[in-house]
Design a protein around this motif. Sequence first.
Motif, PDB file in Angstrom:
ATOM      1  N   ILE A 120       0.840  -1.197   0.000  1.00  0.00           N
ATOM      2  CA  ILE A 120       0.000   0.000   0.000  1.00  0.00           C
ATOM      3  C   ILE A 120       0.874   1.245   0.000  1.00  0.00           C
ATOM      4  CG2 ILE A 120      -1.529   1.370   1.452  1.00  0.00           C
ATOM      5  CD1 ILE A 120      -3.126  -0.668   0.171  1.00  0.00           C
ATOM      6  N   ASP A 121       0.665   2.085  -0.998  1.00  0.00           N
ATOM      7  CA  ASP A 121       1.267   3.425  -0.999  1.00  0.00           C
ATOM      8  C   ASP A 121       0.316   4.338  -1.763  1.00  0.00           C
ATOM      9  OD1 ASP A 121       2.062   3.535  -3.916  1.00  0.00           O
ATOM     10  OD2 ASP A 121       3.305   1.856  -3.283  1.00  0.00           O
ATOM     11  N   ALA A 122       0.512   5.632  -1.591  1.00  0.00           N
ATOM     12  CA  ALA A 122      -0.428   6.604  -2.163  1.00  0.00           C
ATOM     13  C   ALA A 122      -0.543   6.451  -3.679  1.00  0.00           C
ATOM     14  CB  ALA A 122       0.005   8.017  -1.793  1.00  0.00           C
ATOM     15  N   ALA A 123       0.591   6.300  -4.371  1.00  0.00           N
ATOM     16  CA  ALA A 123       0.568   6.205  -5.835  1.00  0.00           C
ATOM     17  C   ALA A 123      -0.158   4.940  -6.288  1.00  0.00           C
ATOM     18  CB  ALA A 123       1.998   6.219  -6.386  1.00  0.00           C
ATOM     19  N   GLY A 124       0.106   3.811  -5.611  1.00  0.00           N
ATOM     20  CA  GLY A 124      -0.542   2.560  -5.985  1.00  0.00           C
ATOM     21  C   GLY A 124      -2.046   2.608  -5.802  1.00  0.00           C
ATOM     22  N   VAL A 125      -2.490   3.209  -4.688  1.00  0.00           N
ATOM     23  CA  VAL A 125      -3.932   3.315  -4.428  1.00  0.00           C
ATOM     24  C   VAL A 125      -4.587   4.212  -5.468  1.00  0.00           C
ATOM     25  CG1 VAL A 125      -5.677   4.122  -2.799  1.00  0.00           C
ATOM     26  CG2 VAL A 125      -3.709   2.825  -1.975  1.00  0.00           C
ATOM     27  N   ARG A 126      -3.941   5.329  -5.776  1.00  0.00           N
ATOM     28  CA  ARG A 126      -4.511   6.250  -6.786  1.00  0.00           C
ATOM     29  C   ARG A 126      -4.618   5.567  -8.139  1.00  0.00           C
ATOM     30  NH1 ARG A 126      -1.549  10.324  -4.038  1.00  0.00           N
ATOM     31  NH2 ARG A 126       0.224  10.012  -5.432  1.00  0.00           N
TER      32      ARG A 126
ATOM     33  N   ARG B  43      -1.930   4.124   7.390  1.00  0.00           N
ATOM     34  CA  ARG B  43      -2.050   5.578   7.220  1.00  0.00           C
ATOM     35  C   ARG B  43      -1.702   6.001   5.800  1.00  0.00           C
ATOM     36  NH1 ARG B  43      -3.429   8.613  11.134  1.00  0.00           N
ATOM     37  NH2 ARG B  43      -3.386   7.873  13.288  1.00  0.00           N
ATOM     38  N   SER B  44      -0.725   5.336   5.193  1.00  0.00           N
ATOM     39  CA  SER B  44      -0.331   5.699   3.833  1.00  0.00           C
ATOM     40  C   SER B  44      -1.484   5.491   2.863  1.00  0.00           C
ATOM     41  CB  SER B  44       0.885   4.868   3.393  1.00  0.00           C
ATOM     42  OG  SER B  44       0.634   3.484   3.574  1.00  0.00           O
ATOM     43  N   ALA B  45      -2.275   4.417   3.073  1.00  0.00           N
ATOM     44  CA  ALA B  45      -3.437   4.168   2.212  1.00  0.00           C
ATOM     45  C   ALA B  45      -4.521   5.197   2.474  1.00  0.00           C
ATOM     46  CB  ALA B  45      -3.973   2.764   2.453  1.00  0.00           C
ATOM     47  N   ALA B  46      -4.719   5.531   3.740  1.00  0.00           N
ATOM     48  CA  ALA B  46      -5.748   6.519   4.085  1.00  0.00           C
ATOM     49  C   ALA B  46      -5.426   7.876   3.467  1.00  0.00           C
ATOM     50  CB  ALA B  46      -5.866   6.638   5.609  1.00  0.00           C
ATOM     51  N   ARG B  47      -4.143   8.238   3.440  1.00  0.00           N
ATOM     52  CA  ARG B  47      -3.749   9.529   2.846  1.00  0.00           C
ATOM     53  C   ARG B  47      -4.023   9.550   1.343  1.00  0.00           C
ATOM     54  NH1 ARG B  47       0.525   9.097   6.671  1.00  0.00           N
ATOM     55  NH2 ARG B  47       1.868   8.082   5.147  1.00  0.00           N
TER      56      ARG B  47
ATOM     57  N   MET C 105     -16.900  10.606  -7.132  1.00  0.00           N
ATOM     58  CA  MET C 105     -16.848   9.152  -7.025  1.00  0.00           C
ATOM     59  C   MET C 105     -17.369   8.696  -5.661  1.00  0.00           C
ATOM     60  SD  MET C 105     -15.997   6.055  -8.021  1.00  0.00           S
ATOM     61  CE  MET C 105     -14.798   6.084  -9.362  1.00  0.00           C
ATOM     62  N   PRO C 106     -18.474   7.933  -5.599  1.00  0.00           N
ATOM     63  CA  PRO C 106     -18.901   7.359  -4.321  1.00  0.00           C
ATOM     64  C   PRO C 106     -17.809   6.439  -3.781  1.00  0.00           C
ATOM     65  CG  PRO C 106     -20.652   7.207  -5.959  1.00  0.00           C
ATOM     66  CD  PRO C 106     -19.410   7.611  -6.698  1.00  0.00           C
ATOM     67  N   ALA C 107     -17.461   6.605  -2.506  1.00  0.00           N
ATOM     68  CA  ALA C 107     -16.346   5.830  -1.958  1.00  0.00           C
ATOM     69  C   ALA C 107     -16.522   5.608  -0.463  1.00  0.00           C
ATOM     70  CB  ALA C 107     -15.020   6.537  -2.231  1.00  0.00           C
ATOM     71  N   VAL C 108     -16.025   4.459  -0.013  1.00  0.00           N
ATOM     72  CA  VAL C 108     -16.012   4.107   1.407  1.00  0.00           C
ATOM     73  C   VAL C 108     -14.646   3.519   1.722  1.00  0.00           C
ATOM     74  CG1 VAL C 108     -17.058   2.698   3.224  1.00  0.00           C
ATOM     75  CG2 VAL C 108     -18.481   3.587   1.383  1.00  0.00           C
ATOM     76  N   ALA C 109     -14.083   3.898   2.872  1.00  0.00           N
ATOM     77  CA  ALA C 109     -12.833   3.310   3.343  1.00  0.00           C
ATOM     78  C   ALA C 109     -13.119   2.388   4.510  1.00  0.00           C
ATOM     79  CB  ALA C 109     -11.863   4.403   3.765  1.00  0.00           C
ATOM     80  N   VAL C 110     -12.468   1.232   4.519  1.00  0.00           N
ATOM     81  CA  VAL C 110     -12.527   0.337   5.671  1.00  0.00           C
ATOM     82  C   VAL C 110     -11.295   0.608   6.517  1.00  0.00           C
ATOM     83  CG1 VAL C 110     -12.615  -2.057   6.461  1.00  0.00           C
ATOM     84  CG2 VAL C 110     -13.728  -1.401   4.322  1.00  0.00           C
ATOM     85  N   GLU C 111     -11.510   0.938   7.794  1.00  0.00           N
ATOM     86  CA  GLU C 111     -10.434   1.266   8.727  1.00  0.00           C
ATOM     87  C   GLU C 111      -9.692   2.537   8.325  1.00  0.00           C
ATOM     88  OE1 GLU C 111     -10.186  -0.109  11.545  1.00  0.00           O
ATOM     89  OE2 GLU C 111     -11.408  -1.879  11.196  1.00  0.00           O
ATOM     90  N   GLY C 112     -10.395   3.529   7.768  1.00  0.00           N
ATOM     91  CA  GLY C 112      -9.774   4.808   7.448  1.00  0.00           C
ATOM     92  C   GLY C 112      -9.602   5.658   8.696  1.00  0.00           C
TER      93      GLY C 112
END
Length: 327
Positions: A97-103, A124-128, A137-144
């Motif tokens: 998980i990193d910001a660029a990969g998630v994006r 935290r890196s994924a949450a950021r 975009m409708p979106a939900v985070a698990v454990e954000g």
Amino acid sequence: MADVAKEAGVSHQTVSRVLNDHPNVRADTRARVEEAIIRLGYRRNLVARALVTRRSRTLGVVSFDTTLYGPASTMYGIEQAARSAGYFVSIVSLKSIDAAGVRDAIDYLAEQGVDGVVVVAPQRSAARALENLPSGMPAVAVEGTHDADVAVVCIDQVEGARLATRHLLQLGHETVWHVSGPPDWLESEGRERGWRAALEEAGRDVPEPLAGDWSPRAGYEAGKSLARMDGVTAVFAANDQMALGVLRALSEEGVRVPDQISVVGFDDIPESEFFSPPLTTVRQDFDVVGRHCIEVLLRQIDTGPTAHERLVVRPIFVVRSSTAPTR
């Protein structure tokens, strides 16, 4: 659809009503259409349907390392809830998980035309990375995180750790040692925070946590250290896998559980009731998490994205044979 209509001797509008389970279709007509569908092997053209409805009835999910019990169980809960709601799931699983990969994963899913996304964001890196979602975009985070600009569904990690620590204190243990999860993990932070808070509220000493990485080996190494320390009577491991390692190490060092040291885990993995001894632990209800994720996401699809919505699922404490009153 025209072929089905011709075969059944009805209009294509009637076929459409049958496919959409409309109530205003006579039983004999519905049966005739359904028989024609089977004979012709008809399948809906989902692409064509999406062009008309502007809905793909597909949800995107971004996750990683599904070899871990938590992410894997979360994924399963989300997929089952989506299917129950009549949606397909398109999954992008990242090695790390990193910001660029998630994006990149979210951009890929958006290009596929998904109606919304769920991001399993335990770090935290994924949450950021969720700060830059595509507009609308409708979106939900698990454990954000609490300050996330996106709706969050999570299990109360702090409360789960409090339950575990209070249980051990109520059994008469003077304090509780902790084998923590890896840094940057929100679950690890929450469980350590709950453990620390329970000890401080009771006016007990707070030992230095032993750092772990979720693996049985990390628990094993921590257990070896704990077995050689004076005064250790209770241990709270941040997950069941590390608790398994602790149990193995204590057994090898001749320390009896729970007679000499009580051990509590977190997760309630299916194997935990078959540990030796069966493990007292904190259960996370991933089915409820999955159901809430889909409910929030479908509500956003209907009414528009909403930020700062937060649904918290209470954990369940499960007492087995690895804990006992101090002697």
